[in-house]
Every structure is written in structure tokens, then in C-alpha cells.
Write an enzyme that holds these catalytic residues in place. Structure first.
Site, PDB file in Angstrom:
ATOM      1  N   ASP A   1      46.641  35.931  41.330  1.00 45.44           N
ATOM      2  CA  ASP A   1      46.621  36.401  41.973  1.00 45.44           C
ATOM      3  C   ASP A   1      45.295  37.792  42.305  1.00 45.44           C
ATOM      4  OD1 ASP A   1      48.028  38.417  43.326  1.00 45.44           O
ATOM      5  OD2 ASP A   1      48.569  39.733  41.602  1.00 45.44           O
TER       6      ASP A   1
ATOM      7  N   ASP B   1      49.494  39.096  36.976  1.00 46.94           N
ATOM      8  CA  ASP B   1      50.337  40.676  36.086  1.00 46.94           C
ATOM      9  C   ASP B   1      51.370  41.284  36.507  1.00 46.94           C
ATOM     10  OD1 ASP B   1      48.699  41.517  37.804  1.00 46.94           O
ATOM     11  OD2 ASP B   1      48.000  42.947  37.109  1.00 46.94           O
TER      12      ASP B   1
ATOM     13  N   ASP C   1      54.706  38.242  39.870  1.00 42.13           N
ATOM     14  CA  ASP C   1      54.667  37.102  39.758  1.00 42.13           C
ATOM     15  C   ASP C   1      55.434  35.925  38.586  1.00 42.13           C
ATOM     16  OD1 ASP C   1      51.720  37.780  41.107  1.00 42.13           O
ATOM     17  OD2 ASP C   1      51.232  39.402  39.771  1.00 42.13           O
TER      18      ASP C   1
END
Length: 797
Positions: A485, A684, A688
Site C-alpha cells: 500500500d 497498515d 488492507d
């Protein structure tokens, strides 16, 4: 030390947790035997409505997972209702309150009291090592048995080897002397071995104690009969004026096995050194600021959430918290693996057990006790150490059948030498059969992977990498593709306001006020940056109603009677608001690396807000190191493609996906896996979590959300991609170590059994005595543990 012999091969419920898991569908959690919802024999949960096995004793109903457990209970109810009265193979200290015990090689076995594993016979160890108790009761007991009987074993050996030169001793007197000297060794020092041997037979779980007990019993029992009734034996059994006896073999095997156990237990104790080291990091006291302005030192257990604590220079931070006053640098290396102290100022978070190096701080306690990061790290490390690697499953199955094969080989050796060997044929037969039983103990095979996992988990924790289980350690080294990410993973995750644009009739401040009002309840870093800028400008925020998070693409809600949508172009498309009027300004901001969020008011585009999230200073070096490790890096972010490409180009990322939703990340993981890639996902945020769970290995940033961390198999305490480099290095070293151990264990047994059976005798007259076989068996276990301990000193660049 011991080998597991379980799985689908272990019969009935006598193997406690293994079989009960299959028939009851629940793991044991070590509750008391008197719990009516548990089998009082094996401790497994039982559904009274579905199990057909019941018993009523003294007015109480008990339920069982199988008929075998019920039979055991009915035969001796007190033994299972009050297990503290049962015979133990070694005296133990009273357990600490709440302490539970598990088998190092069979983590599904959990008990409330010390004892031995019903599957492999290994002594149970505390689930969580404690600083208050350093002495292993089994180690203490074995030391006493070893040192008290070692002189007797030596005397028996000397008498057996050189007794024919002592003319004052007749053959009969020499035989009786050996019996008297060896009996305490075999019957007292070796008693724990026979207890475990009997358990392995009763539980139909053949293991190393099956072989050792059979070998020692055969040598000693044969010799006792030969001493008491020598007339039963034909002339071919006589040598030097007496029937050949093997008291020295039985005694020395017991002593050498005890020695091997002592060496192994001491080495195994070092595998928990990492957890003990982590436990030792926590300070014992904290300095609390009272409401009246005074200060007092209190025990750490008396600190509560919300307490204000002073941390002076050179002191450890007592608990997780946030800085209220002061500035300092804190050394977090003991938990994160990062050697450079981190600057702390008001609003910054601090971690308990880290070291305050310079200035004085006042912090507010936020997480104490089991909620603290240190406590969670210890729990994760302990959990990983108790888990089983997939590689071990193969070793388990091999070990089970291997023990049965060795018993058959020993029988064939006995008959082959006795019927067809040279004179004295039966002397050779007994010695060689015992040698086969002893040398073939698959101790090294059973220890090969658990020891590596235990040491590696501790070493990883010291480097700021937390593995949830052994499977993650074994899988990570195979990963060839890493999905990351952007926000909070590649970037700081603490974005700052960059710009605001408005379309008539709205003003920039009005756009910022509406966006901040909608985002006021969100914890997303981008939202916090918008709210902080609005408050800094003194804008009056309104209360949002009907707030809804469109995870990964933005948020919706109502403010001042208007329906708002704040997010990327995907959300605008859903809302029906065209972003063409803001296309040029949005692309310019994205090209500069800013994240752009459009604001629609009543489904009409009204403006945009841009927030810039700087790339972490450590990210470029981490990406380069990951490329060097052979990984393909894929970025998947909810930001627009222009912003995503800008960041990816600067970092040299191989593949970019922008404006992706959680479902898109999940689909990306599935697509890459379908292409034959082994995929790791690092993130995080809540958005996700699905992809983290679907990836072959999910990697969560320790600075992220609890949902992300609970979905991942690996957590990086620091939230730094360099931790992935360290994690992969640990994984590769651990798998290499496990393979070395397994290769040695298989090679040792493959060579040892034929030599012990006398395969080389026709060529060079070489036979392996049972005593040398016992020494080789003990050293093989110690060598495997020693090789695993090398991981403690693994260098991570």
C-alpha cells in the site's frame, strides 16, 4: 530430544488432544478435569448432546470424547479428577498461579499442571516463560539421577570389561556384583524412561522412549534372567565361565541418555532466552504525577490508563503512552531493531520498555499490562514458538512409521544373528538388537524444526519482526512478489494539508470546512490532516450525520442538510458527480505526489482538497534491498493513478495500480497467485485487511490498525519496509537451518541403523556396542539443538 508420533496414525483418545480434536472438534485449553463440558481424561471439549460416552460418578455426570477415555476414567476416577495425586516421572515445583503447560513439539497438548506429553513423552513446559522461575524441574531431577548413579555405571562398566583379570572374583560373583551395581541405575535413574515407555505403549504412540525403554529392558531383563537361572541357557550362551550378561550396557545406556537429556534441556532452555530478555526489558516501577503536584514511585502493575508519568533521562519508558510535555530522544532498538534514537515531542507516541536517552518527558499512559506493545510482542513470539512448521508434518509422519520399522529391524537383527551368526551367536544377537533400538531413536528428527522455529522467533522479535506462526517463517522465504500500500507503508502515514480548490458558488474555506466536518470522526491519516488544517484556520465545524465509510475510496455523510461525498474519482462516479472541471488542477497536484480528494455536495462537484504524504526516508533503501532480494514490487493504492505513478517512479516500483478498492486488492492478490507467484501483501489499514488475509504472507505495519495486524502473519513493529528485508533474511536462514537439521537426522538414522545391525561385520569385523550407540544417539540430539542455536547470532545487515 523426543520424536512426535501423532497425527492420523495415533489411535483412539489415549493420545489425548490429538484424537479428541478429531472427535470433539475443539482444542484443549487446559481447563480443569472437573469441567462438565470437558473430557476429564484428555481435557478436550465435549458436546454432551452429541457424544455417546458418559459416566455418572458420585452424583456427577462426566462426558468423554471416546469409549477409551471413558474406560480409563471409570477404572480410576480419582486419578483423573485429582491429577495432582498421580505419579510424576520427576518431582516438580508448585505451578505459578494461572500457569499452563504445553509440549514443545505438540502445542495442541495444554495442561494446567506439569507432567509429560502423552504423544511423545517430552516434559511439558510453561506456555509463557517467567523471570521468576529459572530452574527446569526436569533438569534438576535428571541431574540428581545422573550424578548419583554415574559412579555405579562406571563401576559396572569396569567390572564387565576387566573383571576377567580380577582372579579373586569368580564368574558368578562378578555377575551378581554387576547386578547389584547396575540395578539402582536402571530401576531408579532410568525409571522416568520406563514411565514414558509405558505411556507410549498404552497410548499407541511409538516414540523415542519406546525404543530406549525396549532396549534397556531387553538388555537388563535378559541379564537378570541369566544371573538368576543360568541353567535355562544352552552352552552356546556361555562365555568365560558364565552366561553372557549385559548389565554394563543397560547401565551405561541409561547414564548416557540422561547426559544427553541434560545437555539438551540446557540447550533448549536457551531457546526461550529471547522471551526472557523481552520480559526483562520492562521496568519494575513508574514515577506518577499526582493531582496535587507531587510525585511518587509506584509499581508498574499499579499504573492505570490516563495516569501522568514522568520519564527522566536514562530511565525506561514504563508503559505505552503519548508525550504531554518535554522533548527527548528515545532508543527503541530493543523492540524495533532500529539503532538510531527517535525524537519525541508533545503529541508523539512512546513505547513501554524503550530507553529515554536525553531530556525529561511527561507522558499519559494509554496502554498498560497485557495491552502494551511489549506484552503483545511477547505473546506473539510465544505463539510462534509453539506453532508447527509444515516441514515438521512430514517429519512427524516419517518418525511414527520409522519407530515401527526400527522395532521390526531390531527383531530381525536378533533372529538373524541368533540363528545364523557366528558363535556366540545369541550374544551378538542381543547386543546388536539393543544397538539398533538405541541408535535409531529419532530424537534429532523430532527436534529438527521446533528448535529452529523457537530460536528464530526470538531472534526475529529482537529485530522488530513478529511472526504469528511457523508457517509464516517457512513461507516468507519463497515469496517472489510483494504488494505494498502507499499511505503509511511507503509514506510516513502522517500527511499534511497541501491545497484546496473550490468551484463557484463555494469558497475554498467553505470546501475545507465541509470536508473537515465530514472527516471529523475519521481516524484516517488523510482525514486528520484536513481536520487539523480547518481548526488551524479557525473554521467552525458542523456535526456530520449518516456517516458512512466507502472503504478505500472515500466517505459519505450529511452536513448542514447537504449530502456530501469526499473521495477519489471512483466515489465521484458512484455519486454521479463529474470531476472534469477540476481535472487540470487535480493532475498538477497528483504529479507533485499529493493525494487528491474531491468533494461533491448534493451529487454536484464542489471542489477538491489535496494532502501530501511524504515518502519515508527509509523507503528508497528498503525498495532497493527488496529488489536485490529478488522481489517484484507492486503498489496498490486508493490514490489516483497520477499520484501513484509519481511515487512509483521516484522509488523504482515495478507495477502500479491506482484508485483500487479493498476488493480490487483482493482480486490483485488472487490474480498474481493464479500466475504462479508467491505473494506477500504489506499494509497498515482496515482496507488492507482482506488482501492481507488472502496473501500467502500478510505483513502488517506495527504502526497501523489492529484489524490489519490481526489479519497478517507477520507484523513489523517499526512499520518500516526494511523490516521485510530482515524478515526475509530470517526466514531464509531458518528454513536453511531446518533443512540442515532434517538432513542430518535422516542421514544419521540411515547410516546408524545398518551399522548397529552389523552390516559391516562381514567386511571388517566392525560391530557397534550399545554404549556407543547411546552416546551417538545423545550427541545427535545435542548437535541438532546446537545448530538451531546458531540462529541467535544471525547477522541482519
Amino acid at each position: 530430544m523426543n520424536t512426535p508420533g501423532h497425527g492420523e496414525h495415533v489411535g483412539h483418545a489415549a493420545t489425548a488432544t490429538t484424537t479428541a480434536h478429531a472427535c470433539c472438534g475443539n482444542k484443549s485449553d487446559g481447563q480443569g478435569a472437573t469441567d462438565p463440558l470437558r473430557d476429564p481424561v484428555c481435557g478436550m471439549r465435549v458436546d454432551p448432546a452429541t457424544t455417546p460416552h458418559h459416566a455418572r460418578i458420585d452424583g456427577h455426570d462426566y462426558h468423554f470424547c471416546s469409549a477409551r477415555c471413558r474406560t480409563k476414567f471409570v477404572a480410576d476416577p480419582q486419578k483423573h479428577l485429582h491429577p495432582e495425586t498421580a505419579t510424576q516421572s520427576a518431582p516438580v515445583q508448585p505451578p505459578l498461579p494461572g500457569t499452563q503447560y504445553t509440549c514443545p513439539m505438540h502445542p495442541e497438548i495444554i495442561r494446567d499442571a506439569p507432567g509429560s506429553c502423552l504423544i511423545c513423552g517430552m516434559a511439558l513446559e510453561p506456555l509463557m516463560p517467567s523471570l521468576d522461575r529459572d530452574d527446569n524441574p526436569e533438569l534438576v531431577d535428571f541431574q540428581r539421577r545422573f550424578w548419583w548413579t554415574l559412579p555405579l555405571s562406571i563401576a559396572t562398566l569396569v567390572l564387565a570389561m576387566g573383571g576377567q583379570y580380577l582372579h579373586a572374583l569368580s564368574p558368578t560373583l562378578r555377575t551378581w556384583s554387576e547386578l547389584l551395581l547396575s540395578s539402582p541405575v536402571v530401576l531408579w535413574a532410568g525409571w522416568p524412561f520406563f514411565v514414558r515407555w509405558a505411556q507410549s505403549i498404552r497410548n499407541r504412540s511409538p516414540n523415542m522412549w519406546t525404543l530406549i525403554g525396549t532396549g534397556v529392558a531387553a538388555a537388563y531383563g535378559y541379564s537378570v534372567v541369566a544371573t538368576l537361572v543360568p541353567g535355562w541357557f544352552p552352552a552356546s550362551f556361555h562365555e568365560h565361565g558364565r552366561v553372557g550378561v549385559y548389565f554394563e550396557a543397560a547401565a551405561v545406556i541409561v547414564s548416557l541418555t540422561l547426559l544427553g537429556q541434560l545437555l539438551e534441556l540446557k540447550a533448549r532452555g536457551q531457546t526461550s532466552a529471547a522471551i526472557r530478555g523481552l520480559l526483562g526489558l520492562a521496568p519494575k516501577t513508574a514515577r506518577r504525577l499526582r493531582d496535587d503536584g507531587g510525585e511518587e514511585d509506584i509499581e508498574l502493575t499499579h499504573v492505570h490508563v490516563g495516569d501522568r508519568l514522568r520519564v527522566r533521562p536514562g530511565e525506561k519508558v514504563p508503559v505505552d503512552g503519548v508525550v504531554l510535555e518535554g522533548q527527548s530522544h528515545v532508543d527503541e532498538s530493543m523492540l524495533t531493531g532500529e539503532p538510531i534514537p527517535v525524537g519525541k515531542s508533545p503529541g508523539e507516541r512512546v513505547i513501554g520498555a524503550t530507553l529515554n536517552t536525553s531530556g525529561s518527558l511527561v507522558i499519559r499512559a494509554e496502554k498498560v499490562g497485557s495491552a502494551s506493545m511489549l506484552a503483545q510482542i511477547v505473546q506473539l513470539v510465544a505463539q510462534a514458538q509453539r506453532s508447527r512448521a509444515p516441514m515438521q508434518q512430514m517429519a512427524d509422519k516419517v518418525a511414527f512409521w520409522f519407530v515401527l520399522a526400527v522395532l521390526a529391524a531390531a527383531l530381525l537383527t536378533l533372529l538373524g544373528w541368533g540363528l545364523f551368526g557366528p558363535e556366540p551367536s545369541w550374544t551378538y544377537a542381543v547386543l546388536n538388537a539393543v544397538s539398533v533400538l538405541i541408535i535409531a531413536c529419532p530424537c534429532a528428527l523430532g527436534l529438527a524444526t521446533p528448535m529452529s522455529i523457537m530460536v528464530a522467533s526470538g531472534r526475529a522479535a529482537q529485530a522488530g519482526v513478529l511472526f504469528r506462526d511457523a508457517e509464516a517463517i517457512e513461507t516468507l522465504c519463497k515469496v517472489d512478489t510483494l504488494i505494498v500500500d502507499k499511505t503509511g507503508t511507503l509514506t510516513e502515514g502522517r500527511p499534511a494539508f497541501r491545497d484546496v480548490s473550490a468551484l463557484p458558488p463555494h469558497s475554498p474555506d467553505e470546501i475545507l470546512r465541509l470536508a473537515a466536518s465530514l472527516d471529523a470522526g475519521s481516524e484516517h491519516p488523510l482525514a486528520q490532516a484536513i481536520v487539523a488544517e480547518a481548526r488551524q484556520r479557525g473554521l467552525a465545524l458542523s456535526t456530520a450525520a449518516d456517516f458512512e465509510s466507502a472503504s478505500g475510496i472515500g466517505v459519505r455523510g450529511s452536513v448542514d442538510g447537504h449530502v456530501l461525498a469526499l473521495g477519489n474519482t471512483a466515489l465521484m462516479d458512484e455519486t454521479g458527480a463529474s470531476t472534469s472541471a477540476l481535472h487540470d488542477s487535480s493532475e498538477r497536484l497528483r504529479a507533485e505526489g499529493a493525494s487528491v480528494m474531491f468533494l461533491a455536495v448534493d451529487s454536484v462537484i464542489a471542489g477538491l482538497v489535496a494532502v501530501a504524504d511524504p515518502v519515508k526516508t527509509t523507503t528508497p533503501a528498503a525498495i532497493a534491498a527488496l529488489h536485490q532480494a529478488g522481489l517484484r514490487i507492486v503498489m496498490a493504492t486508493g490514490d489516483g493513478m497520477t499520484t501513484a505513478r509519481s511515487v512509483a517512479t521516484r522509488l523504482g516500483i515495478d507495477e502500479v495500480h491506482g484508485e483500487v478498492r479493498p476488493a480490487d486488492k483482493l482480486e490483485l492478490v488472487a490474480r498474481l497467485k493464479s500466475e504462479g507467484r508467491v505473494v506477500a501483501m504489506a499494509g497498515d489499514g482496515i482496507n488492507d485487511a482482506p488482501a492481507l488475509a488472502a496473501a500467502d504472507v500478510g505483513i502488517a505495519m506495527g504502526t497501523g490498525t489492529d484489524v490489519a495486524m490481526s489479519s497478517a502473519q507477520v507484523t513489523l513493529v517499526k512499520g518500516d519496509l526494511r523490516g521485510i528485508v530482515r524478515a526475509k533474511a530470517i526466514s531464509e536462514a531458518t528454513v536453511r537451518n531446518m533443512r540442515q537439521n532434517l538432513a542430518f537426522a535422516f542421514l544419521y538414522n540411515a547410516l546408524g541403523v545398518p551399522i548397529a545391525a552389523g552390516l559391516l561385520y562381514p567386511f571388517n569385523g566392525l560391530l557397534l556396542s550399545p554404549m556407543l550407540a547411546a552416546l551417538a544417539m545423545s550427541l545427535s540430539s545435542v548437535s541438532v539443538v546446537g545448530n538451531a542455536l546458531r540462529l541467535r547470532t544471525l547477522r541482519l545487515g
